[in-house]
Write an enzyme that holds these catalytic residues in place. Structure first.
Site, PDB file in Angstrom:
ATOM      1  CE  LYS A  76      62.313 -40.185 -60.159  1.00 49.38           C
ATOM      2  NZ  LYS A  76      61.170 -39.852 -61.157  1.00 49.38           N
ATOM      3  CD  GLU A  78      57.296 -52.428 -51.382  1.00 52.27           C
ATOM      4  OE1 GLU A  78      57.795 -51.443 -50.922  1.00 52.27           O
ATOM      5  OE2 GLU A  78      56.110 -52.566 -51.764  1.00 52.27           O
ATOM      6  N   GLY A 136      59.481 -43.678 -63.012  1.00 52.83           N
ATOM      7  CA  GLY A 136      60.063 -45.273 -62.744  1.00 52.83           C
ATOM      8  C   GLY A 136      59.615 -46.113 -64.131  1.00 52.83           C
ATOM      9  NE  ARG A 137      53.763 -44.814 -64.857  1.00 53.34           N
ATOM     10  CZ  ARG A 137      53.479 -44.056 -63.894  1.00 53.34           C
ATOM     11  NH1 ARG A 137      54.184 -44.212 -62.587  1.00 53.34           N
ATOM     12  NH2 ARG A 137      52.957 -42.812 -63.658  1.00 53.34           N
ATOM     13  CD  GLU A 175      53.050 -47.315 -60.781  1.00 53.42           C
ATOM     14  OE1 GLU A 175      54.158 -46.848 -61.152  1.00 53.42           O
ATOM     15  OE2 GLU A 175      52.835 -47.964 -59.932  1.00 53.42           O
ATOM     16  CG  HIS A 226      48.392 -75.435 -75.097  1.00 53.19           C
ATOM     17  ND1 HIS A 226      48.023 -76.642 -75.621  1.00 53.19           N
ATOM     18  CD2 HIS A 226      49.577 -74.827 -75.914  1.00 53.19           C
ATOM     19  CE1 HIS A 226      48.791 -76.719 -76.907  1.00 53.19           C
ATOM     20  NE2 HIS A 226      49.590 -75.658 -76.827  1.00 53.19           N
ATOM     21  CE  LYS A 280      54.758 -47.400 -52.212  1.00 53.67           C
ATOM     22  NZ  LYS A 280      55.953 -46.205 -53.004  1.00 53.67           N
TER      23      LYS A 280
HETATM   24  O1  F6P Z   1      54.628 -48.368 -57.749  1.00 55.84           O
HETATM   25  C1  F6P Z   1      54.816 -47.091 -57.067  1.00 55.84           C
HETATM   26  C2  F6P Z   1      56.301 -46.579 -57.376  1.00 55.84           C
HETATM   27  O2  F6P Z   1      56.570 -45.566 -56.849  1.00 55.84           O
HETATM   28  C3  F6P Z   1      56.612 -46.773 -58.958  1.00 55.84           C
HETATM   29  O3  F6P Z   1      56.201 -45.755 -59.407  1.00 55.84           O
HETATM   30  C4  F6P Z   1      58.214 -46.896 -58.963  1.00 55.84           C
HETATM   31  O4  F6P Z   1      58.604 -47.485 -59.877  1.00 55.84           O
HETATM   32  C5  F6P Z   1      58.164 -48.031 -57.845  1.00 55.84           C
HETATM   33  O5  F6P Z   1      57.162 -47.763 -56.715  1.00 55.84           O
HETATM   34  C6  F6P Z   1      59.569 -48.037 -57.077  1.00 55.84           C
HETATM   35  O6  F6P Z   1      59.975 -46.783 -56.553  1.00 55.84           O
HETATM   36  P1  F6P Z   1      61.347 -46.340 -56.309  1.00 55.84           P
HETATM   37  O7  F6P Z   1      62.290 -46.515 -57.618  1.00 55.84           O
HETATM   38  O8  F6P Z   1      61.476 -45.164 -55.804  1.00 55.84           O
HETATM   39  O9  F6P Z   1      61.650 -47.522 -55.371  1.00 55.84           O
END
Ligand code: F6P
Length: 544
Positions: free
Chosen positions: A210, A216, A270-271, A356, A387, A511
């Site tokens: 987003k 990452e 995002g979530r 979150e 188990h 971060k």
């Molecule tokens: O975990 C933090 C966060 O901002 C989430 O809310 C989001 O889904 C994820 O990192 C990835 O963010 P992006 O879609 O901007 O890469």
């Protein structure tokens, strides 16, 4: 001091619930069932092929009435309507939270600043669905002019967890010609594991982000791009890379063709984004018809949520009952236990969705909250969990509310019937426990001394609460309902606690620190952190 509204724990109903918890905490569920043969009928709801059985909870009708009074005191209905109408309820980011708009039917109307936003959402959805069908049908070609055989989604958090969980859940509906993979961790092992499964020249990479700033994701995408360029020329990038983002410019700067960027609106968290264009990998995996069924299911749960009275409102009931344990019994966690291998990644998605959203101790108006809010969400697929950790659930000291997600599926099949029998048996055992008389009856063949010795070890107190969600099938429609059910349950709890479930400032600190530490791992400058961090960096530097 920020403007303070009445905090929910200062209201009379909050005090009443505390008293009610004290007066009912020793009630035994097995007695509540024995006293009322209609308990299941009175404490279960059906929405098509989705049965929500909440009768195996430590609640009475009075408990429900008090919890519903709490919801009204918190003006839950008003907050629900504000979300539905696109008000900027995400106060700290000055945004609406309109994930429900992603699955509105095309003839729906949702006015934001007097503009109906549904046509634009539908246009982007149709553009994504068309793109997905073109990939599936082989009309979109690789640089070599062949159909794509692999898709790799590169994303993390909400750009991975929900869509990945849903793609796995709909395994039976996946197109066998195209293998969809997901890469999230910056640990190279993740990307390497996927690269070992694909032929990069036949692969479409989807960079899902987003913000298009998540380190990452950008590191993984850049490595994948470099690898592709070892095989193909620069101009191949525009055919083999697409993006899903709200940051169009950053995606273009990465080298993705503008026509291959799918717009994720800022008001989709995002979530909460699996039913938005973030679902593009799922569209490719299962196709347009199934993806639309998925959206319809989520929309059916939305309509139920916004229209059903609270006493029969599935997400409201689930939210209230979860809050009852979390806040009034102070149970720290809540388990999500899908009795379906294809739902094995669903607990991970709910972890982000719930923790979150509700892992906050400050109200949306800036007040410090001195009561428990978000639960620790965890879980594992059944029957494997039997188990692994069911010993603690049956004979441990903890109160652990759990959701069992069970699928009727292929009746008569020994695997499926065994799975369902175990799910129903476990929720019954957790509820009923065993009386001493029942245990002694089982030990009747032993000597009196041996019986007395074993009795304490074989005690099952029961009274461990569970909700059972029973789906007639694990199909796209029911999956959509399940996804929306948890989104709205999460919102219900946040609305009552008075927190904002749509921002996530807590993830920023780590971060930023990581960015500060990163260069210090590879140089010899002095570090002025705490002695632990300094010591760890020093050890890292010494390692060959
Ligand atoms: O975990 C933090 C966060 O901002 C989430 O809310 C989001 O889904 C994820 O990192 C990835 O963010 P992006 O879609 O901007 O890469």
């Amino acid at each position: 001091m920020a403007f303070t509204k009445m905090l929910i724990n200062e209201t009379p109903i909050w005090a009443k619930l505390n008293l009610h918890q004290k007066s009912t905490q020793y009630f035994k569920m097995r007695n509540l069932f024995a006293e009322n043969a209609h308990r299941f009928d009175e404490m279960s709801e059906i929405l098509g092929g989705f049965l929500f059985d909440y009768s195996k909870n430590r609640i009475t009708e009075e408990t429900l009435n008090l919890l519903i009074e709490l919801a009204h005191t918190a003006k839950l209905g008003e907050q629900m309507q504000k979300m539905r109408q696109g008000e900027k309820i995400n106060i700290s980011e000055n945004r609406a939270a309109l994930h429900i708009a992603s699955r509105l039917p095309e003839n729906a109307e949702l006015l934001i600043n007097n503009e109906n936003i549904v046509p634009k959402i539908q246009a982007e959805l149709n553009r994504a669905l068309l793109f997905a069908e073109n990939v599936r049908q082989g009309y979109l070609k690789t640089f070599a002019g062949e159909p794509f055989e692999y898709v790799v989604n590169i994303g993390i958090g909400g750009s991975d967890l929900g869509v990945r969980a849903c793609a796995l859940a709909l395994r039976k509906y996946q197109n066998s010609n195209i293998k969809v993979h997901f890469v999230a961790n910056v640990d190279k092992a993740d990307l390497d594991a996927t690269l070992a499964e694909i032929e990069i020249e036949k692969t479409l990479f989807i960079v899902s982000s987003k913000s298009f700033t998540t380190p990452e994701t950008l590191i993984n995408a850049t490595t994948a791009k470099k690898l592709l360029l070892t095989k193909l020329p620069e101009k191949a990038i525009s055919q083999h890379f697409i993006a899903i983002s709200n940051n169009i410019q950053a995606a273009c700067d990465f080298g993705i063709a503008k026509d291959n960027i799918f717009q994720l609106n800022e008001w989709v968290g995002g979530r909460y984004s699996a039913t938005s264009v973030i679902g593009l990998p799922l569209m490719i995996a299962v196709g347009e018809e199934h993806f639309r069924q998925f959206l319809s299911g989520a929309n059916q749960m939305d309509e139920h949520f916004f229209t059903a009275e609270f006493r029969h409102n599935i997400p409201v009931l689930a939210g209230l009952i979860g809050l009852w344990y979390n806040t009034f019994y102070r149970s720290a966690s809540h388990a999500i236990i899908p009795y379906a291998h294809d739902l094995r990644r669903f607990p991970a998605h709910i972890q982000q969705l719930d923790m979150e959203s509700n892992g906050k101790k400050t109200s949306q108006y800036g007040d410090y909250l001195d009561f428990d809010t978000g639960s620790i969400i965890w879980g594992e697929e059944g029957v494997n969990c039997q188990h692994a950790f069911f010993q603690l659930l049956h004979q441990g000291t903890r109160l652990v509310p759990a959701d069992f997600i069970v699928v009727v599926g292929d009746k008569g099949d020994i695997h499926q019937q065994t799975l369902v029998a175990n799910a129903l048996a476990q929720t019954r055992a957790l509820m009923a426990g065993k009386t001493d008389a029942e245990i002694l009856q089982e030990l009747a063949h032993l000597s009196a001394i041996k019986r007395d010795e074993l009795l304490p070890q074989k005690r099952f107190d029961g009274n461990q609460p569970t909700n059972t969600i029973l789906l007639d099938e694990l199909n796209p429609f029911n999956l959509g309902k399940l996804l929306a059910f948890y989104e709205h349950k999460t919102f219900v709890q946040a609305a009552i606690w008075g927190i904002n479930p749509f921002d996530q400032w807590g993830v920023e600190y780590g971060k930023a620190l990581a960015k500060d530490i990163y260069p210090k791992l590879s140089n010899s400058c002095d570090t002025d952190y705490d002695s632990s961090t300094n010591g760890l960096i020093a050890f890292y530097r010494k390692c060959e």
